[in-house]
Design a protein around this motif. Structure first.
Motif, mmCIF file in Angstrom:
data_model
loop_
_atom_site.group_PDB
_atom_site.id
_atom_site.type_symbol
_atom_site.label_atom_id
_atom_site.label_comp_id
_atom_site.label_asym_id
_atom_site.label_seq_id
_atom_site.Cartn_x
_atom_site.Cartn_y
_atom_site.Cartn_z
ATOM 1 N N ALA A 103 30.055 -37.819 20.705
ATOM 2 C CA ALA A 103 31.078 -36.976 21.297
ATOM 3 C C ALA A 103 32.221 -36.810 20.315
ATOM 4 O O ALA A 103 32.501 -37.691 19.509
ATOM 5 N N VAL A 104 32.858 -35.634 20.338
ATOM 6 C CA VAL A 104 34.071 -35.403 19.562
ATOM 7 C C VAL A 104 35.183 -35.173 20.576
ATOM 8 O O VAL A 104 35.068 -34.296 21.438
ATOM 9 N N VAL A 141 27.611 -34.029 13.790
ATOM 10 C CA VAL A 141 28.605 -33.153 14.400
ATOM 11 C C VAL A 141 29.540 -32.542 13.356
ATOM 12 O O VAL A 141 30.676 -32.191 13.663
ATOM 13 N N ALA A 142 29.016 -32.413 12.132
ATOM 14 C CA ALA A 142 29.818 -31.922 10.998
ATOM 15 C C ALA A 142 30.563 -30.635 11.349
ATOM 16 O O ALA A 142 31.733 -30.460 11.018
ATOM 17 N N LYS A 143 29.871 -29.781 12.079
ATOM 18 C CA LYS A 143 30.405 -28.494 12.485
ATOM 19 C C LYS A 143 31.759 -28.613 13.211
ATOM 20 O O LYS A 143 32.636 -27.769 13.093
ATOM 21 N N GLY A 145 35.781 -36.883 23.070
ATOM 22 C CA GLY A 145 35.268 -37.117 24.421
ATOM 23 C C GLY A 145 34.306 -36.065 24.914
ATOM 24 O O GLY A 145 33.805 -36.145 26.022
ATOM 25 N N LYS A 146 34.051 -35.064 24.093
ATOM 26 C CA LYS A 146 33.163 -33.981 24.502
ATOM 27 C C LYS A 146 31.813 -34.180 23.825
ATOM 28 O O LYS A 146 31.734 -34.224 22.596
ATOM 29 N N ARG A 147 30.752 -34.271 24.589
ATOM 30 C CA ARG A 147 29.441 -34.545 24.040
ATOM 31 C C ARG A 147 28.941 -33.369 23.205
ATOM 32 O O ARG A 147 28.939 -32.224 23.666
ATOM 33 N N ARG A 148 28.596 -33.656 21.921
ATOM 34 C CA ARG A 148 28.211 -32.573 21.016
ATOM 35 C C ARG A 148 26.812 -32.706 20.459
ATOM 36 O O ARG A 148 26.180 -31.720 20.117
ATOM 37 N N ALA A 149 26.335 -33.923 20.315
ATOM 38 C CA ALA A 149 25.017 -34.085 19.698
ATOM 39 C C ALA A 149 24.414 -35.415 20.114
ATOM 40 O O ALA A 149 25.028 -36.202 20.833
ATOM 41 N N GLU A 150 23.203 -35.626 19.649
ATOM 42 C CA GLU A 150 22.493 -36.847 19.957
ATOM 43 C C GLU A 150 21.914 -37.363 18.654
ATOM 44 O O GLU A 150 21.430 -36.576 17.844
ATOM 45 N N ILE A 151 21.963 -38.670 18.413
ATOM 46 C CA ILE A 151 21.325 -39.190 17.200
ATOM 47 C C ILE A 151 20.398 -40.333 17.582
ATOM 48 O O ILE A 151 20.578 -40.979 18.617
ATOM 49 N N GLY A 190 37.611 -29.321 8.679
ATOM 50 C CA GLY A 190 39.049 -29.111 8.617
ATOM 51 C C GLY A 190 39.863 -30.031 9.499
ATOM 52 O O GLY A 190 41.034 -29.778 9.771
ATOM 53 N N LYS A 191 39.218 -31.079 10.032
ATOM 54 C CA LYS A 191 39.940 -32.007 10.913
ATOM 55 C C LYS A 191 39.915 -33.408 10.314
ATOM 56 O O LYS A 191 39.066 -33.728 9.485
#
Length: 813
Positions: free
Chosen positions: A760-761, A788-790, A763-769, A794-795
């Motif tokens: 999660a980024v 979750v590189a995407k 707190g938002k779930r973005r991917a699974e590993i 820039g952060k």
RNA sequence: GCGGAUGUGGUGAAAUUGGUAUACACGCUAGACUUAGGAUCUAGUGCUUCACGGCGUGGAGGUUCGAGUCCUCUCAUCCGCACCA
């Protein structure tokens, strides 16, 4: 061969019965469990509520029996009561014949559900042997002054032609027939439950966390303890004279002694002796007498609906502190049965008194600061207009004023209860006769114990009019047990709730002793309290309060030893609904258990009942979901062909494929869950779901050993719920070895080579590993970042959180 | 009025200590096998968007890296008692 529930269920029901498989053992050194579902009234047929009640209890009983506990799981019949007489009136059948033939039919129905009840401990409360001992308790209670006879205002149901206890009046109507209850003065027998009010309230604390909080709250409200001041209002001299010197004054009770200086009138119940005296001597206007009499004849509901009404009685009392003369009224809202049937009225600080005072233009006197003019102020504040107490906080004034009353010997601090004594007289035939005799010279005399039971006459005419025992030509003729003169037997019978107040002790008493005693102390010491009691919420007050009281009373008169509470844990099951409404014949939305069993078998009925909702919740009936339960059992049965070994196999876990490992993990997850479910949460629905998941996972692989292990454990887990199919499969596949004792959970099956983590980024779930289970935190984080590189472009990553085996959360800015 | 509870998909319902919301089942959709199917099997199924995505546990705030879960307020429904002085 495909799943044939009828054949399997019949086979096992016969076998269990032959083996006496469900009899408790006499060995008192064994660890015991007493599992009790509330016994049924033999109405004729089982309904789905029964099926649910007994499926829950049976699952628990079978679970503990399998863990080698000595299990008492009895059933009997709550067999006295009105419906038997109604059947007599309607169909001309004798209540006894009707009752026992219903019992015979319903016993078969219970058996067809495969319930694991003891057969040797079954009884009906209308058995004369049961009546005998109950009558002995009643006589002993009379001797110990726990039972008395008096004439007073009672709740009368004209439909049932009998008196009702307070607890049997629901919103002013009869609990059985819903007829409006009338108030009537007549003699009856009472059990002094008020003597135990405080203990019944206090001991609710012992049940916290074990009984539903709702039931505890209901009982506590019902007992209705409140503390305050009790004192006498003395009549003025003129009033005393008017009443012929028969009264000095009357007692009142208040929880607000702090407002005592604000009393501007007092009010009596229409049934109060002073009011009666005034009416008797026609000291009131004729139309006022007529109106008071009219109120007296109203039902409770009518009084409540009527709005406030009252009349000045033309007498006065003297305020104990100020010596002011205060008018006395009669009012329809004053209850005869509480606080002496009289109140001191402080309209400025009590809503109800205010309403009445406004209606009749009675004076107002504010004694607590803080309210507004023209309103009742019920909040806290400082006393005013109260002599020496001016300036004192009202919370302190309460005790200070009580103290003053006590010092001056004017009154006393006291406790009051809403709970009223239990009226146990019923003017009906089909009940246990109250074992007393009316003698012209000796008065009320208990029957001699050696003459018990006082049995019902068989030759009665039941018409619904009047008391059949009273109308019987000879039955009540007897001789006085004391002086032997001609006497009359009591024709009232006991409330049916008396029988259900001690049945839990009768079951515990070994049947070999049933002839020689009502309750065996040692047996009760061993079996009680009931470890788990299961029944409907409708008994939250009635039966459950009476049974608690009876336990304490029987202890005090020496029939049982030091037992505080009869039911250690209570589960109140939810109702069975159809189309959102309670199943009932009149609505035509019932499901007939017999038909259900005929079509799908008992196991499906039980499985669905426990699967559709947690037991405490309402259960919405759904025909196609029943099909689903049946489908699962068919599938389970069909998978027996997958089993390759007849015992719990040893499996080398590391050599298995991913699917095989997953299947084992699911099977053991269900096993792990089962202890909690059977012993604590009773969320059978989740256990069944876990078993379904396990079977689904097994279906995704084809390893014979994994299948064998899976079936071994699943049939073990489901046996308390669907006993027939599991007994059948276990016998055929595993020589029933899996139904004896515990199966240990193997931790190794939960170990996995790789773990799937959510990333999660913010707190938002973005991917699974997927990472190796041995991976270090650094590795996990770098892999997570990559995935979750995407979202990281820039952060800045300001925080990295790894929740073991679950997820990674990256906080960025 | 007092007391107790409950609000999560189309439905019944899941979700240790706060850690991937909707497990399991029903229903629905499509397909397979079938003379047929209310039988069986397979796949899909929170909402929204063409999509990237966004929104989602009655509502509004708050605490937290993170809330169905904890806190405050609020709304709705159910149950019990109800003029208890």
């Amino acid at each position: 061969m495909s799943y044939n529930p009828k054949e399997i269920e019949n086979k096992w029901q016969v076998k269990w019965s032959e083996q006496q498989a469900f009899e408790p053992k006499d060995d008192k050194s064994l660890e015991k469990k007493y599992i009790l579902s509330m016994f049924p009234f033999p109405s004729g047929r089982l309904h789905m509520g029964h099926v649910r009640n007994y499926s829950i209890g049976d699952a628990m009983a079978r679970y503990y029996r399998k863990q080698n506990y000595n299990v008492l799981h009895p059933i009997g019949w709550d067999a006295f009561g009105m419906p038997a007489e109604n059947a007599a009136i309607k169909n001309g059948r004798h209540p006894k014949e009707w009752t026992y033939s219903n019992i015979d039919y319903m016993r078969k129905e219970l058996k067809s559900l495969g319930l694991s009840f003891s057969e040797t401990r079954e009884f009906a409360t209308c058995d004369e042997l049961y009546t005998k001992w109950e009558q002995e308790f009643i006589i002993k209670m009379y001797e110990e002054k726990l039972l008395y006879r008096e004439s007073t205002t009672v709740n009368w149901c004209n439909e049932c032609q009998t008196v009702l206890a307070n607890e049997q009046v629901e919103e002013g109507c009869c609990w059985r027939c819903d007829n409006e209850v009338e108030l009537k003065e007549m003699p009856g027998y009472y059990l002094d439950i008020r003597k135990y009010a405080d203990e019944l309230l206090e001991d609710l604390k012992l049940l916290e966390g074990k009984w539903p909080s709702q039931v505890l709250a209901m009982q506590s409200n019902w007992i209705g303890k409140s503390q305050g001041l009790e004192f006498t209002f003395k009549l003025s001299d003129a009033s005393k004279e008017k009443l012929g010197g028969k009264f000095e004054g009357f007692e009142v009770f208040t929880t607000r002694p702090d407002t005592i200086y604000g009393v501007t009138y007092t009010a009596l119940a229409p049934e109060h002796p002073i009011v009666k005296e005034l009416i008797k001597n026609e000291l009131l206007d004729a139309d006022v007498i007529e109106k008071i009499t009219a109120i007296s004849n109203m039902t409770e509901v009518e009084r409540a609906k009527a709005g406030k009404e009252g009349f000045e009685l033309g007498i006065t009392v003297i305020h104990p502190l100020t010596n002011e003369e205060i008018p006395v009224w009669v009012a329809n809202f004053v209850l005869a049965s509480y606080g002496g049937g009289a109140v001191m009225s402080v309209p400025t600080h009590d809503e109800r008194d205010f309403e009445f005072a406004t209606q009749y233009n009675l004076p107002l006197k504010y004694v607590i600061d803080g309210g507004e003019e023209g309103k009742a102020y019920t909040g806290d504040g400082v006393l005013i207009n109260s002599d020496e107490f001016n300036g004192m906080k009202n919370s302190e004034a309460k005790s200070a004023i009580i103290k003053l009353f006590e010092e001056k010997n004017l009154g006393r601090g006291t406790t009051n209860y809403k709970l009223r004594n239990w009226g146990v007289s019923r003017q009906r035939y089909w009940g246990a006769p109250i074992p007393f005799v009316h003698c012209k010279s000796c008065g009320l005399v208990p029957e001699k114990v050696e003459n018990l039971p006082i049995a019902l006459p068989e030759d009665v005419e039941i018409t619904g009019e009047g008391n059949p025992l009273e109308k019987h030509p000879t039955w009540s003729n007897c001789s006085c047990p004391k002086c032997r003169a001609e006497a009359k037997r009591e024709t009232d019978t006991l409330d049916t709730f008396v029988q259900s107040s001690w049945y839990q002790f009768r079951y515990a008493t070994h049947p070999d002793k049933w002839n020689s005693c009502g309750i065996d102390k040692e047996d009760v010491n061993y079996w009680l309290s009931v470890d788990q009691y299961i029944g409907g919420i409708e008994h939250a007050i009635l039966h459950l309060l009476y049974a608690r009281f009876f336990t304490k009373a029987l202890r005090d008169i020496g029939f049982i030893d030091n037992l505080k509470e009869p039911f250690e844990r209570l589960l109140t099951q939810g109702m069975v609904l159809m189309d959102g409404a309670k199943m009932s014949k009149s609505k035509g939305n019932t499901v007939d258990p017999d038909a259900l069993i005929e079509k799908y078998g008992a196991d499906t009925a039980r499985l669905f009942t426990l699967f559709a909702a947690p037991p405490q919740k309402e259960l919405e009936w759904n025909d196609s979901a029943v099909e689903g339960a049946f489908r699962f059992l068919k599938k389970l049965y069909a998978r027996k062909s997958k089993v390759t070994t007849n015992e719990l196999p040893t499996i080398e876990h590391s050599s298995l494929s991913k699917e095989e490992k997953l299947a084992r993990a699911k099977v053991y997850e269900a096993l792990q869950k089962s202890v909690d479910v059977y012993e604590k949460t009773f969320a059978f629905n989740t256990l069944i779901a876990s078993c379904m998941e396990a079977l689904n996972a097994l279906d995704k692989q084809d390893n014979g050993l994994v299948w064998s292990e899976g079936m071994y454990i699943i049939t073990h887990l489901l046996e308390p719920i669907t006993p027939h199919i599991c007994a059948e499969l276990s016998e055929e596949l595993f020589s029933s070895k899996n139904l004896a004792g515990k199966i240990e959970v193997l931790d190794e099956v939960f170990e996995q080579d790789t773990i799937t983590l959510a990333v999660a980024v913010n707190g938002k779930r973005r991917a699974e590993i997927e990472v190796a289970s041995s991976a270090f935190k650094d590795e996990i984080i770098s892999q997570a970042k990559e995935s979750v590189a995407k979202w990281l472009e820039g952060k800045n990553v300001v925080k990295e959180i790894v929740v073991p085996n679950k997820m990674v959360n990256l906080v960025v800015k």
